[in-house]
Write a protein that holds these residues in place. Sequence first.
Motif, PDB file in Angstrom:
ATOM      1  N   ALA A   1      39.389  16.720 -67.072  1.00  0.00           N
ATOM      2  CA  ALA A   1      39.768  16.007 -65.720  1.00  0.00           C
ATOM      3  C   ALA A   1      40.870  15.737 -66.887  1.00  0.00           C
ATOM      4  CB  ALA A   1      39.855  15.280 -65.011  1.00  0.00           C
ATOM      5  N   SER A   2      42.518  15.057 -67.318  1.00  0.00           N
ATOM      6  CA  SER A   2      43.478  14.512 -67.911  1.00  0.00           C
ATOM      7  C   SER A   2      43.586  13.599 -67.218  1.00  0.00           C
ATOM      8  CB  SER A   2      44.511  15.331 -68.957  1.00  0.00           C
ATOM      9  OG  SER A   2      45.122  15.512 -67.574  1.00  0.00           O
ATOM     10  N   ILE A   3      44.405  12.844 -68.112  1.00  0.00           N
ATOM     11  CA  ILE A   3      44.662  11.402 -67.391  1.00  0.00           C
ATOM     12  C   ILE A   3      46.425  11.755 -66.218  1.00  0.00           C
ATOM     13  CG2 ILE A   3      45.921   9.518 -67.428  1.00  0.00           C
ATOM     14  CD1 ILE A   3      43.060   8.967 -68.069  1.00  0.00           C
ATOM     15  N   ALA A   4      46.995  12.444 -67.105  1.00  0.00           N
ATOM     16  CA  ALA A   4      48.099  13.099 -66.137  1.00  0.00           C
ATOM     17  C   ALA A   4      47.793  13.773 -64.864  1.00  0.00           C
ATOM     18  CB  ALA A   4      49.304  14.603 -67.195  1.00  0.00           C
ATOM     19  N   SER A   5      46.126  14.772 -64.998  1.00  0.00           N
ATOM     20  CA  SER A   5      46.179  14.954 -63.349  1.00  0.00           C
ATOM     21  C   SER A   5      45.764  14.549 -62.442  1.00  0.00           C
ATOM     22  CB  SER A   5      45.212  15.810 -63.964  1.00  0.00           C
ATOM     23  OG  SER A   5      44.003  16.167 -64.749  1.00  0.00           O
TER      24      SER A   5
ATOM     25  N   GLY B   1      48.666   9.505 -56.984  1.00  0.00           N
ATOM     26  CA  GLY B   1      50.637   9.618 -56.807  1.00  0.00           C
ATOM     27  C   GLY B   1      50.963   7.842 -57.482  1.00  0.00           C
ATOM     28  N   ILE B   2      50.670   7.667 -58.496  1.00  0.00           N
ATOM     29  CA  ILE B   2      50.884   6.764 -59.550  1.00  0.00           C
ATOM     30  C   ILE B   2      50.993   6.292 -60.187  1.00  0.00           C
ATOM     31  CG2 ILE B   2      48.624   5.044 -57.143  1.00  0.00           C
ATOM     32  CD1 ILE B   2      47.044   4.962 -59.987  1.00  0.00           C
ATOM     33  N   SER B   3      50.635   5.898 -61.143  1.00  0.00           N
ATOM     34  CA  SER B   3      51.587   5.884 -62.615  1.00  0.00           C
ATOM     35  C   SER B   3      50.150   5.778 -63.475  1.00  0.00           C
ATOM     36  CB  SER B   3      52.719   4.699 -63.040  1.00  0.00           C
ATOM     37  OG  SER B   3      52.110   3.817 -62.446  1.00  0.00           O
ATOM     38  N   GLY B   4      50.845   6.342 -64.461  1.00  0.00           N
ATOM     39  CA  GLY B   4      48.985   5.823 -65.570  1.00  0.00           C
ATOM     40  C   GLY B   4      49.709   4.454 -65.551  1.00  0.00           C
ATOM     41  N   LYS B   5      50.596   3.408 -65.598  1.00  0.00           N
ATOM     42  CA  LYS B   5      49.864   2.205 -66.019  1.00  0.00           C
ATOM     43  C   LYS B   5      49.192   1.560 -64.949  1.00  0.00           C
ATOM     44  CE  LYS B   5      52.031  -2.219 -66.854  1.00  0.00           C
ATOM     45  NZ  LYS B   5      52.613  -3.006 -67.983  1.00  0.00           N
TER      46      LYS B   5
END
Lengths: 184, 184
Positions: A18-22, A28-32
């Motif tokens: 499971a990647s952070i991008a996936s 539905g949120i941003s990485g930050k």
Amino acid sequence: MALEKALDVFWEHGYEGASIASLTEAMGISGKSLYAAFGSKEELFLAVLQRYEQGPGAYARKSVLAPTAREVARTYLEGAVRAGTQPGRPAGCLGVRAALAVGVTGQAVQAILTDWRAANHAALRERFQRAIDEGDLPADADPEIIARYLTTVADGVSVQATGGASAKALQRVVDVALLHWPPA
Amino acid sequence: MALEKALDVFWEHGYEGASIASLTEAMGISGKSLYAAFGSKEELFLAVLQRYEQGPGAYARKSVLAPTAREVARTYLEGAVRAGTQPGRPAGCLGVRAALAVGVTGQAVQAILTDWRAANHAALRERFQRAIDEGDLPADADPEIIARYLTTVADGVSVQATGGASAKALQRVVDVALLHWPPA
DNA sequence: AGATTTCGGCATCGATCGATGCCGAAACGA
DNA sequence: TCGTTTCGGCATCGATCGATGCCGAAATCT
């Protein structure tokens, strides 16, 4: 809920898969926002694991509350089938799929899930010890081996479900496993 | 043999968890030699899988040659225990551990291993159908469910072994699973 | 012995990993 | 309406991923 979406991603692809991008896309949120809310990928997984215990995996905790050892075994195995074959959700068990084999970055989570499965086994063993004390199981029954048998079948159900086995087929497997009680 | 070393790495860490660096280090060859000999990581895994089938996983192929259905079941489950708890080798089954949950780069291998496990199930089912035809099993027995039960227990044994269960404990689980025959 | 071939060590490729800082837009309170 | 704060999109960080080209050393053949 965003945690529920993250649960599906970890459940389907495992911890390292499971990647952070996936995860951010599914949640539905941003990485930050993800790092502000959970701190790290590993902490997010821990939160997801708690969510799993109270949702799809709640059958394990509930099963030991059944009145008889026979009902404990039945609710546990049937819960594993139901949780592992829910339509529209990942197959199998998060605790089995997510970290059975990992690289260097997943060893901490692997140890956590190994302990998690061991705790399941211990809870069943203690419940069957109580059943022996209450006369619900024969005095010469072995709670360790009975619990081990049940968790082994449940783990197998999870692998089978991951491989595409149907709920009906696995329910029949559980019926076979419970034909004779106590099993030993 | 270098392939045997690569097998251990894939077995322990799964397909995606095994990095090229860890493979070359274990095999004692350079990256250039690895790609010259096998072409790619995926092709190396396929070669490793063949090696596994003829080595630690040979019990699956041999078990269906047993003279009776009962002996088929016993050799299959006990083979799963023995292969999954060899001292000094990774625990569990390569086919179960290596690709139960993968990211994007492991989906091809995941499909291959899913088919591999399904082929195991099919071989057992056909063997039990023959046992019915020969009168070794009751005419109303269901070869599909008996085979599914056995593969489920074997898969569970693999997960349990990965979690650290001992060969002795798993042998007792297998004894319990075989107490009644035919199981259904 | 000299010429040729083979192969491993090293650097590096583009891509992606988990994680973080920057910055502009949206939301809130006075 | 203005000033403040919060939060998401974007670029980017160093590290590592699978995979490849270069180049010198060792081995083989004549």
